[in-house]
Scaffold this motif. Structure first.
Motif, PDB file in Angstrom:
ATOM      1  N   SER A  70      27.057  10.164 -13.309  1.00 41.16           N
ATOM      2  CA  SER A  70      28.519  10.199 -13.245  1.00 41.16           C
ATOM      3  C   SER A  70      29.134   9.399 -14.394  1.00 41.16           C
ATOM      4  O   SER A  70      28.465   8.606 -15.057  1.00 41.16           O
ATOM      5  CB  SER A  70      29.003   9.622 -11.913  1.00 41.16           C
ATOM      6  N   LYS A  71      30.420   9.622 -14.595  1.00 40.48           N
ATOM      7  CA  LYS A  71      31.143   8.862 -15.613  1.00 40.48           C
ATOM      8  C   LYS A  71      31.126   7.374 -15.270  1.00 40.48           C
ATOM      9  O   LYS A  71      31.031   6.530 -16.153  1.00 40.48           O
ATOM     10  CB  LYS A  71      32.583   9.354 -15.720  1.00 40.48           C
ATOM     11  N   GLN A  72      31.180   7.082 -13.969  1.00 39.06           N
ATOM     12  CA  GLN A  72      31.141   5.682 -13.545  1.00 39.06           C
ATOM     13  C   GLN A  72      29.793   5.052 -13.897  1.00 39.06           C
ATOM     14  O   GLN A  72      29.733   3.882 -14.274  1.00 39.06           O
ATOM     15  CB  GLN A  72      31.395   5.565 -12.030  1.00 39.06           C
ATOM     16  N   GLU A 132      29.913   4.303 -17.602  1.00 39.73           N
ATOM     17  CA  GLU A 132      30.766   3.133 -17.841  1.00 39.73           C
ATOM     18  C   GLU A 132      30.059   1.849 -17.420  1.00 39.73           C
ATOM     19  O   GLU A 132      30.154   0.826 -18.100  1.00 39.73           O
ATOM     20  CB  GLU A 132      32.092   3.293 -17.097  1.00 39.73           C
ATOM     21  N   HIS A 133      29.327   1.912 -16.316  1.00 41.07           N
ATOM     22  CA  HIS A 133      28.578   0.742 -15.849  1.00 41.07           C
ATOM     23  C   HIS A 133      27.468   0.388 -16.840  1.00 41.07           C
ATOM     24  O   HIS A 133      27.275  -0.786 -17.174  1.00 41.07           O
ATOM     25  CB  HIS A 133      28.004   1.010 -14.460  1.00 41.07           C
TER      26      HIS A 133
END
Length: 95
Positions: free
Chosen positions: A4-6, A9-10
């Protein structure tokens, strides 16, 4: 494997990378493709295939320790940007 995009980003946060919104989408697709390919590689039958090379196959070459005279502070400090007598001078980094 979908990521995922999250997740991206993480990962960027953990790696201390500055990633803007347009890069997140591109990186998400790229990381997903890499992980998908890793899944394909997991399915390859490698039974009976000998190891090619690497650190696991090497032998360590040991040598005897040899005591040698120290070159002394004149030689070791010759290229020091700053020194105080026979010591290196370094910037203070702790308050």
């Amino acid at each position: 494997m979908k990521i995922s995009k999250q997740d991206v980003e993480h990962l960027a946060h953990l790696a201390r990378l500055a990633v803007d919104g347009s890069q997140v989408e591109s990186l998400t697709a790229q990381v997903s493709n890499i992980l998908d390919y890793m899944d394909v590689l997991k399915e390859v039958d490698v039974d009976g295939v000998p190891l090619a090379s690497g650190a696991a196959l090497g032998t360590n070459v040991f040598r005897q320790d040899q005591v040698k005279p120290s070159p002394g502070p004149c030689v070791t400090l010759a290229n020091a940007p700053e020194r105080d007598d026979d010591f290196y001078t370094v910037p203070r980094i702790v308050g």
